[in-house]
Every structure is written in C-alpha cells, then in structure tokens.
Design an enzyme around this catalytic site. Sequence first.
Site, short mmCIF file in Angstrom:
data_model
loop_
_atom_site.label_atom_id
_atom_site.label_comp_id
_atom_site.label_asym_id
_atom_site.label_seq_id
_atom_site.Cartn_x
_atom_site.Cartn_y
_atom_site.Cartn_z
N LYS A 7 -2.10 -1.54 -4.01
CA LYS A 7 -2.90 -0.43 -3.87
C LYS A 7 -2.01 0.79 -3.94
O LYS A 7 -1.21 0.85 -3.38
CB LYS A 7 -3.76 -0.53 -2.50
N LYS A 35 0.81 -1.29 -0.03
CA LYS A 35 0.08 0.03 -0.06
C LYS A 35 0.96 1.20 -0.06
O LYS A 35 1.80 1.40 1.05
CB LYS A 35 -0.92 -0.20 1.03
#
Length: 309
Positions: free
Chosen positions: A232, A179
């Site tokens: 992500k 992330k």
Amino acid sequence: MVRETSLSPAHLIAPLFITDGTQATQPIQSMPGISRVSADRVVEVAQDLAELGIQSVILFGVPDQDRKDPSGKESYSPNGAVQRAIRAIKTSGSQLVVITDVCMCEYTSHGHCGILDDNHFLQNDETLEALRRIAVSHAEAGADIVAPSGMIDGAVGAIRDALDTSGHQSVGILAYAVKYASAFYGPFREAAGGAPSFGDRRTHQLDPANRGIAMREAQLDVDEGADFLMVKPALAYLDIVSAVHEAHPGVPLVAYNVSGEYAMVKAAAAAGWVDEQGIVIESLTSMRRAGADLIITYHAADAARWLKD
Ligand code: PBG
C-alpha cells in the site's frame, strides 16, 4: 486469446466506512461516490455489492468525536459501529467475506495509531495489547479476517496469539505488511477522521525511497503467521507488489488502491480530462499483472459493473 492477466469482480474488495448513529449516509467530499454509512444501513450496501459479484468488504470505523480519547478504547467496544456492522452483515445471511481494519487512529483523540507516552512517542508494545483486544472484539462479532494497518511491530504475532487463545483459530490475518508513509492517504484521513493532530507517521510507516525494508517487513509478517500480505499504496509501488509476489509465492497478495489514487481519477474524470472507465480498468489490470491476487479499491462497485457489461 493470448491475454495473460484476468480481472473480475471477485478480485475486488470494497472498503466501507461505518459511522455511529442510525439512518446515516454521509457523502465524503474528497472521494466523490463514496459515503460513510451507519451500521443499520450496511446490509443494504453489502447486498448491492454482492449482486455485482464482489465477494469481500473491508470495514473502517468512524466513531463520533466524543467517543475518542487518548487510549482509543472505543476501538474494542463490543457495541462499536464496526462491531455492530459485522454482526448486521453476518446475521443477514450474506456470503460476503468480512475483513476489518484493526487500527487505533480513528479512535484516539490525538489521531495516532497507538498509545503515546508523555513525550508523544508511540509506545509500540503497549499498543499491542489494544490491538489484541480490537481483533478479538471483531472476531467475536463475526469477522472472517482482521487486518492490522498501523505498522506496529509484532502486531501479526500478537493478534494471532490473541485469536488462538480466545477460540478464534479460524479467523485469518491480512497483514498491511508493506505500508509506506504516503501523501496518497490524504482523502482517507478526511473520510475516517483519523489525521494525526500533531506529528506524522514516518517513524513507523516506510520511506517511499526504500525497497529493502519492504522485503523485511513482508518476511516478518509471514513468520508471525500472516495469511495474506498487503502492499500500500498500489500504483506508485507496483515494483514492490511484484517483488513481494515473487518473494512469497503462494501467499495471497493484496494491493491497496488508496484514497488519493481514487480522488485523482475522479477529479480528472469530472473535469472531462480522462476516460474514467478506461483509466480504472487499466490501473486495476496493471495491479493484477504486477502480482496482486486481490485489490482493495473504492472503484470496486463501478469496476464490477463495467466488467459485467
Ligand atoms: C490507518 C489507515 C490509513 C489508510 C488505511 N488504514 C491511513 C493512514 O495510515 O494514515 C489509508 C487508506 C486510503 O488512503 O485509502 N488505519
């Protein structure tokens, strides 16, 4: 006849924002078409998604302001909005796979993803205890898969242990393994009310300039027992999706097509500058081509409708 990549509603996971209160549907300004709903309304929403061929939802809690405190303890309340929403979906007899976001940022008064010390440093290991409690509270409510999203070191291992020792061995873990500290999360922070009130998340989310750390984070989460890996955001990081896919064949990989990616498409489409359907199907197909097995996307319902036509 020679197409290599498929895209169907079964590849899409729909995010749902769950608020406190009852009979609530609150449109999110920066994400046209997306609303927060209260737990009593979630079954209806889930049913509509299932009818479109979508097989899974991921739930995010958006508690009332007066339920937040520095410890974020509302996140593991058995009667929290997410816990009630999970129970509502499961007792309705729905076949949907219910995934839950496991993080503290929507529940802490300061908006950070964990416990802070007096100098505002995030306390990694103190936070693990809270993450264990959140995951178990979601499993007790009936969640199929929990998804730690805070980039707290050791979260996957701690949650695996907490689930196993509380009788929830069959609950899976989707690790937000990779992330990045991204500007693409802007609209989500409005949607979920989880913007940090000071500082930022660059001490624990990844530097967009780096690939090596992404590969090490994915390996760590696999070693700690992750059942799924996530990268992500998605579109600006398809090289990372591809690299993680190749490094971990056989581990289901999820790409998160995040709020900022959604908002840009919606804004341009509303202005008449792009063909929304074309852009969305092309983008989702490219995520699949890069190696994503599944895609979390706010376009899920629209895309499923287009794919069915
Ligand atoms: C943190 C979390 C965030 C998103 C999902 N989980 C925000 C953040 O890290 O600031 C972003 C998702 C999106 O932008 O769609 N619980």
